[in-house]
Design a protein around this motif. Structure first.
Motif, PDB file in Angstrom:
ATOM      1  N   PRO A  15      -7.397  -1.365 -33.252  1.00  0.00           N
ATOM      2  CA  PRO A  15      -8.498  -0.839 -32.437  1.00  0.00           C
ATOM      3  C   PRO A  15      -8.092   0.412 -31.658  1.00  0.00           C
ATOM      4  O   PRO A  15      -6.956   0.525 -31.200  1.00  0.00           O
ATOM      5  CB  PRO A  15      -8.814  -1.964 -31.451  1.00  0.00           C
ATOM      6  CG  PRO A  15      -8.054  -3.153 -31.899  1.00  0.00           C
ATOM      7  CD  PRO A  15      -7.000  -2.696 -32.845  1.00  0.00           C
ATOM      8  N   ASN A  16      -9.027   1.336 -31.527  1.00  0.00           N
ATOM      9  CA  ASN A  16      -8.845   2.537 -30.717  1.00  0.00           C
ATOM     10  C   ASN A  16      -9.840   2.493 -29.560  1.00  0.00           C
ATOM     11  O   ASN A  16     -10.518   3.456 -29.263  1.00  0.00           O
ATOM     12  CB  ASN A  16      -9.039   3.793 -31.563  1.00  0.00           C
ATOM     13  CG  ASN A  16      -8.535   5.031 -30.845  1.00  0.00           C
ATOM     14  OD1 ASN A  16      -7.713   4.942 -29.944  1.00  0.00           O
ATOM     15  ND2 ASN A  16      -9.041   6.185 -31.233  1.00  0.00           N
ATOM     16  N   PHE A  17      -9.947   1.306 -28.952  1.00  0.00           N
ATOM     17  CA  PHE A  17     -10.874   1.109 -27.845  1.00  0.00           C
ATOM     18  C   PHE A  17     -10.298   0.078 -26.887  1.00  0.00           C
ATOM     19  O   PHE A  17      -9.339  -0.612 -27.203  1.00  0.00           O
ATOM     20  CB  PHE A  17     -12.254   0.657 -28.337  1.00  0.00           C
ATOM     21  CG  PHE A  17     -12.236  -0.601 -29.169  1.00  0.00           C
ATOM     22  CD1 PHE A  17     -12.225  -1.853 -28.575  1.00  0.00           C
ATOM     23  CD2 PHE A  17     -12.232  -0.538 -30.559  1.00  0.00           C
ATOM     24  CE1 PHE A  17     -12.217  -3.013 -29.341  1.00  0.00           C
ATOM     25  CE2 PHE A  17     -12.236  -1.689 -31.329  1.00  0.00           C
ATOM     26  CZ  PHE A  17     -12.228  -2.938 -30.720  1.00  0.00           C
ATOM     27  N   GLY A  18     -10.904  -0.001 -25.731  1.00  0.00           N
ATOM     28  CA  GLY A  18     -10.472  -0.965 -24.727  1.00  0.00           C
ATOM     29  C   GLY A  18     -11.666  -1.596 -24.042  1.00  0.00           C
ATOM     30  O   GLY A  18     -12.813  -1.333 -24.387  1.00  0.00           O
ATOM     31  N   THR A  19     -11.371  -2.420 -23.059  1.00  0.00           N
ATOM     32  CA  THR A  19     -12.396  -3.134 -22.303  1.00  0.00           C
ATOM     33  C   THR A  19     -12.232  -2.778 -20.835  1.00  0.00           C
ATOM     34  O   THR A  19     -11.117  -2.624 -20.347  1.00  0.00           O
ATOM     35  CB  THR A  19     -12.216  -4.658 -22.481  1.00  0.00           C
ATOM     36  OG1 THR A  19     -12.338  -4.953 -23.873  1.00  0.00           O
ATOM     37  CG2 THR A  19     -13.249  -5.441 -21.719  1.00  0.00           C
ATOM     38  N   ILE A  20     -13.367  -2.631 -20.128  1.00  0.00           N
ATOM     39  CA  ILE A  20     -13.330  -2.330 -18.702  1.00  0.00           C
ATOM     40  C   ILE A  20     -14.141  -3.388 -17.968  1.00  0.00           C
ATOM     41  O   ILE A  20     -15.324  -3.572 -18.233  1.00  0.00           O
ATOM     42  CB  ILE A  20     -13.898  -0.931 -18.391  1.00  0.00           C
ATOM     43  CG1 ILE A  20     -13.209   0.138 -19.233  1.00  0.00           C
ATOM     44  CG2 ILE A  20     -13.772  -0.629 -16.897  1.00  0.00           C
ATOM     45  CD1 ILE A  20     -13.847   1.513 -19.125  1.00  0.00           C
ATOM     46  N   ASN A  21     -13.466  -4.106 -17.055  1.00  0.00           N
ATOM     47  CA  ASN A  21     -14.136  -5.084 -16.188  1.00  0.00           C
ATOM     48  C   ASN A  21     -14.497  -4.362 -14.902  1.00  0.00           C
ATOM     49  O   ASN A  21     -13.615  -3.807 -14.237  1.00  0.00           O
ATOM     50  CB  ASN A  21     -13.206  -6.257 -15.870  1.00  0.00           C
ATOM     51  CG  ASN A  21     -12.913  -7.074 -17.101  1.00  0.00           C
ATOM     52  OD1 ASN A  21     -13.766  -7.803 -17.557  1.00  0.00           O
ATOM     53  ND2 ASN A  21     -11.712  -6.931 -17.641  1.00  0.00           N
ATOM     54  N   ILE A  22     -15.778  -4.400 -14.518  1.00  0.00           N
ATOM     55  CA  ILE A  22     -16.250  -3.654 -13.356  1.00  0.00           C
ATOM     56  C   ILE A  22     -16.865  -4.608 -12.342  1.00  0.00           C
ATOM     57  O   ILE A  22     -17.697  -5.449 -12.688  1.00  0.00           O
ATOM     58  CB  ILE A  22     -17.294  -2.601 -13.775  1.00  0.00           C
ATOM     59  CG1 ILE A  22     -16.686  -1.654 -14.817  1.00  0.00           C
ATOM     60  CG2 ILE A  22     -17.802  -1.824 -12.561  1.00  0.00           C
ATOM     61  CD1 ILE A  22     -17.679  -0.745 -15.478  1.00  0.00           C
ATOM     62  N   SER A  23     -16.447  -4.436 -11.087  1.00  0.00           N
ATOM     63  CA  SER A  23     -17.048  -5.227 -10.014  1.00  0.00           C
ATOM     64  C   SER A  23     -17.243  -4.345  -8.787  1.00  0.00           C
ATOM     65  O   SER A  23     -16.625  -3.288  -8.673  1.00  0.00           O
ATOM     66  CB  SER A  23     -16.193  -6.445  -9.679  1.00  0.00           C
ATOM     67  OG  SER A  23     -14.915  -6.048  -9.262  1.00  0.00           O
ATOM     68  N   THR A  24     -18.132  -4.786  -7.899  1.00  0.00           N
ATOM     69  CA  THR A  24     -18.396  -4.072  -6.658  1.00  0.00           C
ATOM     70  C   THR A  24     -18.261  -5.033  -5.492  1.00  0.00           C
ATOM     71  O   THR A  24     -18.568  -6.216  -5.615  1.00  0.00           O
ATOM     72  CB  THR A  24     -19.806  -3.448  -6.644  1.00  0.00           C
ATOM     73  OG1 THR A  24     -20.762  -4.434  -7.036  1.00  0.00           O
ATOM     74  CG2 THR A  24     -19.906  -2.267  -7.568  1.00  0.00           C
ATOM     75  N   GLU A  25     -17.778  -4.501  -4.366  1.00  0.00           N
ATOM     76  CA  GLU A  25     -17.645  -5.298  -3.149  1.00  0.00           C
ATOM     77  C   GLU A  25     -18.236  -4.519  -1.999  1.00  0.00           C
ATOM     78  O   GLU A  25     -18.067  -3.300  -1.953  1.00  0.00           O
ATOM     79  CB  GLU A  25     -16.167  -5.590  -2.864  1.00  0.00           C
ATOM     80  CG  GLU A  25     -15.522  -6.485  -3.882  1.00  0.00           C
ATOM     81  CD  GLU A  25     -14.038  -6.708  -3.609  1.00  0.00           C
ATOM     82  OE1 GLU A  25     -13.498  -6.091  -2.660  1.00  0.00           O
ATOM     83  OE2 GLU A  25     -13.430  -7.481  -4.334  1.00  0.00           O
ATOM     84  N   PRO A  26     -18.911  -5.056  -1.027  1.00  0.00           N
ATOM     85  CA  PRO A  26     -19.204  -6.475  -0.884  1.00  0.00           C
ATOM     86  C   PRO A  26     -20.467  -6.893  -1.630  1.00  0.00           C
ATOM     87  O   PRO A  26     -20.759  -8.068  -1.740  1.00  0.00           O
ATOM     88  CB  PRO A  26     -19.410  -6.616   0.631  1.00  0.00           C
ATOM     89  CG  PRO A  26     -19.998  -5.312   1.037  1.00  0.00           C
ATOM     90  CD  PRO A  26     -19.343  -4.287   0.145  1.00  0.00           C
ATOM     91  N   LEU A  86      -8.899  -3.006 -18.656  1.00  0.00           N
ATOM     92  CA  LEU A  86      -8.828  -2.414 -17.325  1.00  0.00           C
ATOM     93  C   LEU A  86      -9.710  -3.167 -16.336  1.00  0.00           C
ATOM     94  O   LEU A  86     -10.771  -3.676 -16.700  1.00  0.00           O
ATOM     95  CB  LEU A  86      -9.276  -0.952 -17.375  1.00  0.00           C
ATOM     96  CG  LEU A  86      -8.528  -0.041 -18.343  1.00  0.00           C
ATOM     97  CD1 LEU A  86      -9.171   1.327 -18.384  1.00  0.00           C
ATOM     98  CD2 LEU A  86      -7.077   0.070 -17.939  1.00  0.00           C
ATOM     99  N   GLN A  87      -9.268  -3.205 -15.087  1.00  0.00           N
ATOM    100  CA  GLN A  87     -10.038  -3.806 -13.994  1.00  0.00           C
ATOM    101  C   GLN A  87     -10.391  -2.686 -13.019  1.00  0.00           C
ATOM    102  O   GLN A  87      -9.496  -1.958 -12.586  1.00  0.00           O
ATOM    103  CB  GLN A  87      -9.205  -4.856 -13.249  1.00  0.00           C
ATOM    104  CG  GLN A  87      -8.620  -5.947 -14.119  1.00  0.00           C
ATOM    105  CD  GLN A  87      -9.670  -6.932 -14.576  1.00  0.00           C
ATOM    106  OE1 GLN A  87     -10.627  -7.195 -13.895  1.00  0.00           O
ATOM    107  NE2 GLN A  87      -9.479  -7.476 -15.761  1.00  0.00           N
ATOM    108  N   THR A  88     -11.664  -2.543 -12.674  1.00  0.00           N
ATOM    109  CA  THR A  88     -12.060  -1.565 -11.670  1.00  0.00           C
ATOM    110  C   THR A  88     -12.924  -2.258 -10.627  1.00  0.00           C
ATOM    111  O   THR A  88     -13.831  -3.014 -10.968  1.00  0.00           O
ATOM    112  CB  THR A  88     -12.841  -0.380 -12.269  1.00  0.00           C
ATOM    113  OG1 THR A  88     -13.994  -0.872 -12.936  1.00  0.00           O
ATOM    114  CG2 THR A  88     -12.001   0.402 -13.245  1.00  0.00           C
TER     115      THR A  88
END
Length: 168
Positions: free
Chosen positions: A26-37, A90-92
Motif C-alpha cells: 500500500p502507498n496510503f495510510g490512515t488518519i484518526n482525527i478527534s477534537t477536544e473538548p 496517524l493520530q491527530t
C-alpha cells in the motif's frame, strides 16, 4: 494507491507457463482525527470536505503531505499539516478554542427581571446564565414591573465567564 513492483522474468520458448505473483504494498495510510473538548466537527482534507465528523477515521489516504482541518460552529480550530507514509496510522487531536463566552446575570434589588441581550429577549429571568454568547461587544438589559429598564454595555472575551449585575 499502491507502490509499483518490478522484477525480471526470463521467458524460454517451449516451456510451460509460469505464474508470477506479486503482492503490492500500500502507498496510503490512515488518519484518526478527534477534537477536544467538543466533538462533531466537520473534517476537511486538503480543503475538501470528507463528509465525516469528529471523531472519525480517514482510510486509504494517499501518501504525502496533507492538510487536515476541522470546522465547528462557534469554535476556532487550527489546521494541521501531516505527512502520510505507506501503512501509517496517524493520530491527530485538534483543540477546539471557543469563540464564545458565558454571562452570569443577576439583578438588584429584585430577582425575576426579564433579560434581553442586544435588544432580543432571551426568555430568561434573573438570576440566569446566558451560554454560548459570541465574543465581542454586547448590550444587556433587564426589566421588571415597577422598575425602570436598565441597560449596560460590555465586551465579552472568548472563553470568559462574565458576571453581570444589573441594578434596577
Amino acid at each position: 494507491l499502491y507502490l509499483n513492483e518490478a522484477g525480471m522474468v526470463e521467458l524460454v520458448s517451449g516451456q510451460q507457463k509460469k505464474k508470477i505473483e506479486s503482492k503490492l504494498r500500500p502507498n496510503f495510510g490512515t488518519i484518526n482525527i478527534s477534537t477536544e473538548p467538543e466533538v462533531n466537527g466537520e473534517v476537511f482534507l486538503n480543503e475538501l470536505t470528507t463528509g465525516k465528523r469528529t471523531p472519525c477515521i480517514l482510510e486509504k489516504v494517499p501518501s504525502g503531505e496533507k492538510k487536515i482541518s476541522v470546522k465547528k460552529e462557534m469554535y476556532d480550530i487550527a489546521a494541521q499539516q501531516v505527512t502520510v507514509t505507506p501503512e501509517a496510522n496517524l493520530q491527530t487531536v485538534f483543540t477546539a478554542r471557543p469563540t464564545f463566552g458565558t454571562i452570569s446575570v443577576a439583578s438588584v434589588p429584585e430577582s425575576g427581571a426579564a433579560v434581553s441581550l442586544n435588544g432580543m429577549a432571551t426568555g430568561k429571568t434573573t438570576p440566569c446564565t446566558l451560554e454560548r454568547v459570541p465574543a465581542g461587544q454586547h448590550t444587556l438589559s433587564a426589566s421588571l414591573s415597577m422598575y425602570a429598564t436598565t441597560t449596560q454595555q460590555f465586551t465579552l472575551q472568548a472563553g470568559e465567564t462574565l458576571p453581570a449585575t444589573i441594578n434596577l
